[in-house]
Design an enzyme around this catalytic site. Structure first.
Site, PDB file in Angstrom:
ATOM      1  N   GLY A  46      -4.639  -6.577   6.487  1.00 24.80           N
ATOM      2  CA  GLY A  46      -3.369  -6.049   5.993  1.00 24.80           C
ATOM      3  C   GLY A  46      -2.341  -5.820   7.086  1.00 24.80           C
ATOM      4  O   GLY A  46      -2.664  -5.732   8.272  1.00 24.80           O
ATOM      5  N   ARG A  78     -11.669   0.319  -6.417  1.00 23.43           N
ATOM      6  CA  ARG A  78     -11.403   0.285  -4.984  1.00 23.43           C
ATOM      7  C   ARG A  78     -10.958   1.659  -4.453  1.00 23.43           C
ATOM      8  O   ARG A  78     -11.002   1.928  -3.267  1.00 23.43           O
ATOM      9  CB  ARG A  78     -10.311  -0.761  -4.732  1.00 23.43           C
ATOM     10  CG  ARG A  78     -10.059  -1.046  -3.289  1.00 23.43           C
ATOM     11  CD  ARG A  78      -9.157  -2.252  -3.104  1.00 23.43           C
ATOM     12  NE  ARG A  78      -9.258  -2.718  -1.741  1.00 23.43           N
ATOM     13  CZ  ARG A  78      -8.500  -2.275  -0.748  1.00 23.43           C
ATOM     14  NH1 ARG A  78      -7.582  -1.393  -0.966  1.00 23.43           N
ATOM     15  NH2 ARG A  78      -8.684  -2.744   0.476  1.00 23.43           N
ATOM     16  N   CYS A 128       0.823  -1.218   0.000  1.00 19.83           N
ATOM     17  CA  CYS A 128       0.000   0.000   0.000  1.00 19.83           C
ATOM     18  C   CYS A 128       0.848   1.255   0.000  1.00 19.83           C
ATOM     19  O   CYS A 128       1.841   1.340   0.722  1.00 19.83           O
ATOM     20  CB  CYS A 128      -0.857   0.071   1.255  1.00 19.83           C
ATOM     21  SG  CYS A 128      -1.973  -1.288   1.442  1.00 19.83           S
TER      22      CYS A 128
HETATM   23  P1  XMP Z   1      -0.877  -7.307   3.164  1.00 23.00           P
HETATM   24  O1  XMP Z   1      -0.045  -6.497   4.117  1.00 23.00           O
HETATM   25  O2  XMP Z   1      -1.453  -8.521   3.815  1.00 23.00           O
HETATM   26  O3  XMP Z   1      -2.100  -6.355   2.785  1.00 23.00           O
HETATM   27  O4  XMP Z   1      -0.126  -7.620   1.926  1.00 23.00           O
HETATM   28  C1  XMP Z   1      -3.186  -6.810   2.021  1.00 23.00           C
HETATM   29  C2  XMP Z   1      -4.290  -5.769   2.069  1.00 23.00           C
HETATM   30  O5  XMP Z   1      -3.852  -4.531   1.499  1.00 23.00           O
HETATM   31  C3  XMP Z   1      -4.965  -3.838   0.922  1.00 23.00           C
HETATM   32  N1  XMP Z   1      -4.584  -3.477  -0.436  1.00 23.00           N
HETATM   33  C4  XMP Z   1      -4.133  -2.271  -0.785  1.00 23.00           C
HETATM   34  N2  XMP Z   1      -4.034  -1.118  -0.063  1.00 23.00           N
HETATM   35  N3  XMP Z   1      -3.131  -0.046  -1.969  1.00 23.00           N
HETATM   36  C5  XMP Z   1      -3.556   0.011  -0.684  1.00 23.00           C
HETATM   37  O6  XMP Z   1      -3.486   1.074  -0.053  1.00 23.00           O
HETATM   38  C6  XMP Z   1      -3.199  -1.159  -2.747  1.00 23.00           C
HETATM   39  O7  XMP Z   1      -2.815  -1.170  -3.899  1.00 23.00           O
HETATM   40  C7  XMP Z   1      -3.744  -2.319  -2.114  1.00 23.00           C
HETATM   41  N4  XMP Z   1      -4.009  -3.580  -2.578  1.00 23.00           N
HETATM   42  C8  XMP Z   1      -4.508  -4.252  -1.521  1.00 23.00           C
HETATM   43  C9  XMP Z   1      -6.150  -4.771   0.995  1.00 23.00           C
HETATM   44  O8  XMP Z   1      -6.938  -4.344   2.075  1.00 23.00           O
HETATM   45  C10 XMP Z   1      -5.511  -6.126   1.243  1.00 23.00           C
HETATM   46  O9  XMP Z   1      -6.365  -7.035   1.891  1.00 23.00           O
END
Ligand code: XMP
Length: 496
Positions: A347, A409, A313
């Site tokens: 996340g 999203r 993110c």
């Molecule tokens: P982790 O840390 O487990 O996080 O890899 C997965 C979660 O991140 C969110 N997600 C995003 N958040 N930009 C963001 O700000 C992105 O491009 C993005 N893609 C995923 C999402 O909530 C996921 O479950």
């Protein structure tokens, strides 16, 4: 008294999982007695509180099937056409341990050359022949290696070489019964047909040996199908998407948004709850109690908590909005509990320790992306870089993913956006092996953590947390370094 109570004042410091550490409790039970059963939503309970992220490098049907078999659940991503996403949901719902529910079929007009090609690309040559070459149609024959091995002409139609006297099993038969029939027929494959002779699935003798019991599997009460979720956005055509997903049997719909407190999402929650009252709806994301309240009032059955803290993110950097995840989980969890709404810590999870902290801070389940993207069950192929086996992993807000449609999203109520602003990056993660070993490892790691904290269930952890008997302390930067591996040159990073 408690660092988190203090931090509820606006302007106070917020804490990440790394900033805090659990104080040990008294252990009066063995580790195997730690019960991880938890609610995903008001109605859905899981034996393993793990959820795979709706991301196109994390969750399609293979991930969702294996998450559910291990007691968790997968949320199928929506960077797919409506039909493709519904079909992924359908594959999970139709899954039966040991049964191949979407076997490759050919028609009598296909040729020996087609079978040779399938053998080359997919590795097998035992293929059911149906009238039109599709699953669900009348079974008219079967082709195996011995039918084609001595045919020199690749254009030979299968109608001339296929076996027409095919031993079949009846729809609804158990693995044990199928095994008996295969033993009698001495064949490698057994097509399963319905009462009209249409093929519904296939059993391979080799898979039978691998089929195991999954006592923790997440299943529906009624027909024992695996549970599955899917994500949607908040645009008008997401209503059609939701209908198709419900038609395919989805159990929970997750409204995918990095900032869930919008009129677009609140409207969507109300629409979904009114139109599909039996389907559970998870709203989000949120990190504050006021965001949570709006979503709860709209009728959500669960909340997804986390903003800008995922491994891929850049939301906090790009938009300057978000919250440190430890504080977000604690505050929203404590608040939502008053309304009986479970929260999903989404996340930022990097280890079993982070999962234990998230759960003990009030999360019912954790959602993971990077932790699962390197498993065999995630979409995509492995590749090597500098001798390390990797898989691609990308944020749904990365330019790469958004160009496939996932910008929904991050953009609300405006389809005419010309300039894309990335809120995520793309990269790769290290091979984690199969979920069949990885999820049991995660479960056992969390059980050890909870045992050390003296709590044998999540409900017990939360009761103690809120009455001040389960305590967290803040770690200074030096304490964080001390808590990691240090003073060592080379060490093995094996997890299990
Ligand atoms: P982790 O840390 O487990 O996080 O890899 C997965 C979660 O991140 C969110 N997600 C995003 N958040 N930009 C963001 O700000 C992105 O491009 C993005 N893609 C995923 C999402 O909530 C996921 O479950």
């Amino acid at each position: 008294k408690d660092v988190f109570h203090a931090s509820s004042n606006p302007g106070c410091v917020a804490f990440t999982y790394e900033d805090i550490i659990l104080m040990p409790g008294h252990i009066s039970f063995p580790v195997h007695e730690v019960d991880l059963t938890s609610h995903l939503t008001k109605k859905i309970k899981l034996k393993a509180p793990f959820v795979s992220s709706p991301m196109d490098t994390v969750t399609e049907s293979n991930m969702a099937i294996n998450m559910a078999l291990q007691g968790g659940i997968g949320i199928i991503h929506s960077n797919l056409s409506i039909e493709e996403q519904a079909s992924e949901v359908n594959k999970v719902k139709k899954y039966k341990n040991g049964f191949i529910t979407d076997p490759v079929c050919l028609s009598p007009d296909h040729t020996v050359g087609d079978v040779v090609e399938i053998k080359k690309t997919l590795g097998y040559s035992g293929i059911p022949i149906t009238a039109d070459g599709k699953i669900g149609s009348k079974l008219v024959g079967f082709v195996s290696a011995r039918d084609i091995d001595f045919v020199d002409e690749p254009t030979t139609p299968l109608s001339t070489v296929m076996t027409t006297d095919v031993t079949t099993g009846k729809e609804g038969c158990s693995l044990e019964e199928a095994n008996q029939i295969l033993r009698g027929s001495k064949k490698g494959k057994l097509p399963i047909v319905d009462a009209s002779g249409n093929i519904v699935s296939l059993i391979a003798r080799t898979d039978l040996h691998k089929a195991r019991d999954y006592p923790n599997a997440s299943r529906e009460q009624k027909n024992k199908q695996l549970l599955v979720g899917a994500s949607i956005g908040t645009r008008p055509n997401d209503k059609d998407r939701a209908s198709a997903l419900v038609e395919a049997g989805v159990d929970v719909i997750v409204i995918d948004s990095s900032q869930g407190d919008s009129i677009f999402q609140l409207d969507m929650v109300q629409y979904l709850k009114k139109t599909f009252p039996t389907v559970e709806v998870i709203g989000g994301n949120c990190v504050s109690c006021s965001q949570a309240l709006h979503l709860i009032e709209a009728g959500v059955d669960g909340l997804r908590v986390g903003m800008g803290i995922g491994s891929i993110c850049t939301t906090q950097e790009v938009c300057a909005v978000g919250r440190a995840q430890g504080s977000a989980v604690y505050h929203v969890g404590r608040f939502a509990r008053k309304f009986g709404v479970p929260i999903l810590a989404d996340g930022g999870i990097q280890s079993t320790g982070h999962i234990t902290k998230a759960l003990c801070l009030g999360a019912s389940c954790v959602m993971m992306g990077s932790m699962l993207a390197g498993t065999e069950e995630a979409p995509g192929e492995y590749f090597f870089q500098d001798g390390v086996r990797l898989k691609r992993y990308r944020g749904m807000g990365s330019i790469e993913a958004m160009s496939k449609g996932s910008e929904k999203r991050y953009v609300w109520g405006d389809d005419a956006i010309q300039v894309k602003v990335a809120q995520g990056v793309s990269g790769s993660v290290v091979d984690k092996g199969t979920l069949r070993r990885y999820i049991p490892y995660l479960c056992q790691g969390v059980r050890h953590g909870m045992q050390d904290a003296g709590v044998s269930s999540l409900e017990m952890a939360w009761e103690r947390l809120y009455d001040g008997n389960l305590r967290f302390e803040i770690r200074s930067p030096a304490a964080q370094r001390e808590g990691g591996v240090h003073s060592l040159h080379n060490y093995s990073k094996r997890l299990y």
